[in-house]
Design a protein around this motif. Structure first.
Motif, mmCIF file in Angstrom:
data_model
loop_
_atom_site.group_PDB
_atom_site.id
_atom_site.type_symbol
_atom_site.label_atom_id
_atom_site.label_comp_id
_atom_site.label_asym_id
_atom_site.label_seq_id
_atom_site.Cartn_x
_atom_site.Cartn_y
_atom_site.Cartn_z
ATOM 1 N N ALA B 156 0.839 -1.202 0.000
ATOM 2 C CA ALA B 156 0.000 0.000 0.000
ATOM 3 C C ALA B 156 0.866 1.242 0.000
ATOM 4 O O ALA B 156 0.623 2.196 -0.767
ATOM 5 C CB ALA B 156 -0.914 -0.018 1.225
ATOM 6 N N THR B 157 1.932 1.237 0.816
ATOM 7 C CA THR B 157 2.817 2.397 0.912
ATOM 8 C C THR B 157 3.484 2.650 -0.429
ATOM 9 O O THR B 157 3.545 3.797 -0.898
ATOM 10 C CB THR B 157 3.906 2.151 1.985
ATOM 11 N N VAL B 158 3.988 1.548 -1.046
ATOM 12 C CA VAL B 158 4.665 1.691 -2.339
ATOM 13 C C VAL B 158 3.710 2.298 -3.368
ATOM 14 O O VAL B 158 4.076 3.222 -4.104
ATOM 15 C CB VAL B 158 5.186 0.317 -2.831
ATOM 16 N N GLN B 159 2.451 1.815 -3.363
ATOM 17 C CA GLN B 159 1.460 2.336 -4.317
ATOM 18 C C GLN B 159 1.207 3.820 -4.089
ATOM 19 O O GLN B 159 1.177 4.635 -5.023
ATOM 20 C CB GLN B 159 0.141 1.574 -4.150
ATOM 21 N N ARG B 160 1.092 4.155 -2.793
ATOM 22 C CA ARG B 160 0.809 5.551 -2.449
ATOM 23 C C ARG B 160 1.938 6.451 -2.935
ATOM 24 O O ARG B 160 1.708 7.470 -3.569
ATOM 25 C CB ARG B 160 0.644 5.673 -0.911
ATOM 26 N N ILE B 161 3.207 6.022 -2.665
ATOM 27 C CA ILE B 161 4.363 6.826 -3.085
ATOM 28 C C ILE B 161 4.330 6.980 -4.593
ATOM 29 O O ILE B 161 4.527 8.071 -5.135
ATOM 30 C CB ILE B 161 5.681 6.178 -2.626
ATOM 31 N N GLY B 162 3.964 5.834 -5.284
ATOM 32 C CA GLY B 162 3.904 5.846 -6.751
ATOM 33 C C GLY B 162 2.926 6.914 -7.251
ATOM 34 O O GLY B 162 3.264 7.735 -8.108
ATOM 35 N N THR B 163 1.708 6.949 -6.699
ATOM 36 C CA THR B 163 0.698 7.919 -7.173
ATOM 37 C C THR B 163 1.133 9.335 -6.837
ATOM 38 O O THR B 163 0.933 10.264 -7.639
ATOM 39 C CB THR B 163 -0.686 7.637 -6.536
ATOM 40 N N GLU B 164 1.760 9.529 -5.663
ATOM 41 C CA GLU B 164 2.240 10.874 -5.296
ATOM 42 C C GLU B 164 3.247 11.367 -6.319
ATOM 43 O O GLU B 164 3.200 12.509 -6.776
ATOM 44 C CB GLU B 164 2.889 10.860 -3.900
ATOM 45 N N GLU B 165 4.196 10.454 -6.702
ATOM 46 C CA GLU B 165 5.239 10.826 -7.689
ATOM 47 C C GLU B 165 4.585 11.249 -8.990
ATOM 48 O O GLU B 165 4.938 12.270 -9.579
ATOM 49 C CB GLU B 165 6.166 9.629 -7.967
ATOM 50 N N GLU B 166 3.587 10.383 -9.401
ATOM 51 C CA GLU B 166 2.911 10.672 -10.683
ATOM 52 C C GLU B 166 2.245 12.050 -10.654
ATOM 53 O O GLU B 166 2.379 12.851 -11.585
ATOM 54 C CB GLU B 166 1.849 9.608 -10.970
ATOM 55 N N SER B 167 1.557 12.327 -9.544
ATOM 56 C CA SER B 167 0.838 13.618 -9.468
ATOM 57 C C SER B 167 1.817 14.779 -9.457
ATOM 58 O O SER B 167 1.572 15.827 -10.039
ATOM 59 C CB SER B 167 -0.070 13.648 -8.208
ATOM 60 N N LYS B 168 3.044 14.527 -8.793
ATOM 61 C CA LYS B 168 4.071 15.584 -8.796
ATOM 62 C C LYS B 168 4.521 15.857 -10.223
ATOM 63 O O LYS B 168 4.632 16.999 -10.650
ATOM 64 C CB LYS B 168 5.297 15.135 -7.979
ATOM 65 N N GLU B 169 4.801 14.699 -10.945
ATOM 66 C CA GLU B 169 5.270 14.848 -12.326
ATOM 67 C C GLU B 169 4.231 15.627 -13.155
ATOM 68 O O GLU B 169 4.553 16.537 -13.931
ATOM 69 C CB GLU B 169 5.491 13.477 -12.975
ATOM 70 N N GLY B 170 2.927 15.268 -12.890
ATOM 71 C CA GLY B 170 1.825 15.918 -13.632
ATOM 72 C C GLY B 170 1.820 17.430 -13.377
ATOM 73 O O GLY B 170 1.713 18.239 -14.304
ATOM 74 N N SER B 171 2.014 17.818 -12.096
ATOM 75 C CA SER B 171 1.930 19.222 -11.736
ATOM 76 C C SER B 171 3.092 20.026 -12.330
ATOM 77 O O SER B 171 2.924 21.139 -12.798
ATOM 78 C CB SER B 171 1.911 19.393 -10.206
#
Ligand code: ZN
Lengths: 186, 175
Positions: B156-171
């Motif tokens: 779950a933690t790995v997934q969460r970090i993954g989505t956070e990274e993606e959203s950062k990249e998006g922003s």
């Protein structure tokens, strides 16, 4: 005293200390025999060691039919004969003998040095005369006059008739007599 | 020297001559009593024999007994050694050690056993060991504790970090 043969039996059963007791008992006379045969103290000491080693290795061939000393003499004579064949002891004989006599004499009391000098000089001449005898005569002279074995014992050691022992002794005495009378022939 | 003297001297003997008959012996004895030159010859032979008997008894070198006994003992031990233990005995001798042959034999057996195990391991098993998972991290802070974490929570933690990274990249792209 416990007979030699008891120690031989124990040796055969694996007790090395028993054999060392036999070494203790007989080493002086085996050395004496080797010395008279080889006329050289170093060779005599080496041959004595070799003879005992050979006797130890072949102890199982002792048949208990003769005395152990008879058998041991036979082993020692064989060893000495090998030494005579292979060694150059003749060349070393004189100097080594002279040296050993001098060393021996140094141990004696020095009250009458002249007599000792004369005696050792004559001993040296006798030993040199003996060393020039053929080996077979050297052996009987040594066994009879120095080891004080009887005819029948010598005959047993050498596995020959007593008459042969006597005639070798006679020949040796006559040769030694003439050599000692004409020492320059030595 | 007459013929008789020559014959007598040839046959003179200190040690009974088995080749002579009784008659000859008697004859020589009579001659010897009467003839001075043969007597002299005989006495000289006796003198030679006496000289031989008077030779001093020889003392062996003082260390001969010890050396001989030592050599016999060594031979005894060498004899008790198994053939495979010989190299060990040689090394021990060099080190001036002289343990009983049974000890050397046992040591040799033990050594060969260990050698066999080692070689077998080398041949049949892979020796490059995988890095153990549970090896503690050496640079871990002294106050840090290793605690058991359920596998699900890690995912779950790995997934969460993954989505956070993606959203950062998006922003950042939007910027
Ligand atoms: Zn005569």
């Amino acid at each position: 005293m416990i007979p030699d043969e008891v120690y031989v039996q124990k040796t055969i059963e694996g007790d090395v200390e028993s054999f060392n007791e036999l070494v203790q008992r007989h080493h002086t006379r085996i050395y004496g025999l080797a010395y008279r045969m080889l006329s050289n103290p170093e060779d005599a000491a080496d041959a004595t060691q070799e003879a005992f080693l050979e006797a130890y290795k072949s102890i199982k061939s002792f048949q208990f039919q003769s005395k152990f000393s008879t058998w041991l003499y036979r082993v020692a004579i064989n060893t000495c004969q090998q030494y005579i064949r292979k060694s150059d002891s003749r060349a070393r004989t004189l100097s080594a003998y002279t040296r050993s006599v001098e060393e021996n004499d140094a141990q004696y009391d020095s009250d009458c040095p002249d007599r000792i000098l004369v005696k050792s000089e004559s001993d040296r001449m006798v030993q040199e005369a003996i060393s020039q005898l053929p080996p077979k005569q050297r052996i009987v002279v040594s066994l009879f006059y120095m080891q004080h074995l009887k005819y029948h014992e010598i005959a047993e050691v050498l596995d020959c008739p007593e008459g042969t022992v006597a005639s070798r002794l006679n020949t040796a005495i006559k040769t030694l007599k003439s050599k000692l009378q004409n020492p320059h022939h030595l | 020297m007459d013929l008789d003297c020559k014959r007598v001297i040839e046959n003179l003997s200190l040690h009974s001559n088995p080749d002579l008959s009784h008659e000859e012996r008697a004859e020589f004895k009579i001659h010897l009593v009467q003839c001075q030159s043969c007597q002299k010859e005989y006495e000289e032979m006796l003198h030679t024999a006496a000289v031989l008997e008077s030779l001093p008894a020889l003392d062996p070198p003082p260390d001969l007994l010890g050396r001989t006994q030592e050599r016999i003992t060594r031979e005894h031990r060498r004899h008790g050694l198994a053939f495979f233990a010989n190299p060990f005995a040689g090394i021990l001798r060099l080190l001036k050690l002289d343990p009983p042959p049974n000890f050397v034999n046992c040591t040799a057996v033990l050594f060969y056993l260990m050698l066999t195990v080692f070689l077998a391991k080398l041949t049949f098993f892979d020796t490059t060991e995988p890095t153990p998972v549970s090896t503690p991290n050496r640079s871990l802070h002294p106050d840090a504790q290793i605690v058991g974490v359920p596998l699900g929570s890690i995912k779950a933690t790995v997934q969460r970090i993954g989505t956070e990274e993606e959203s950062k990249e998006g922003s950042t792209k939007l910027e």
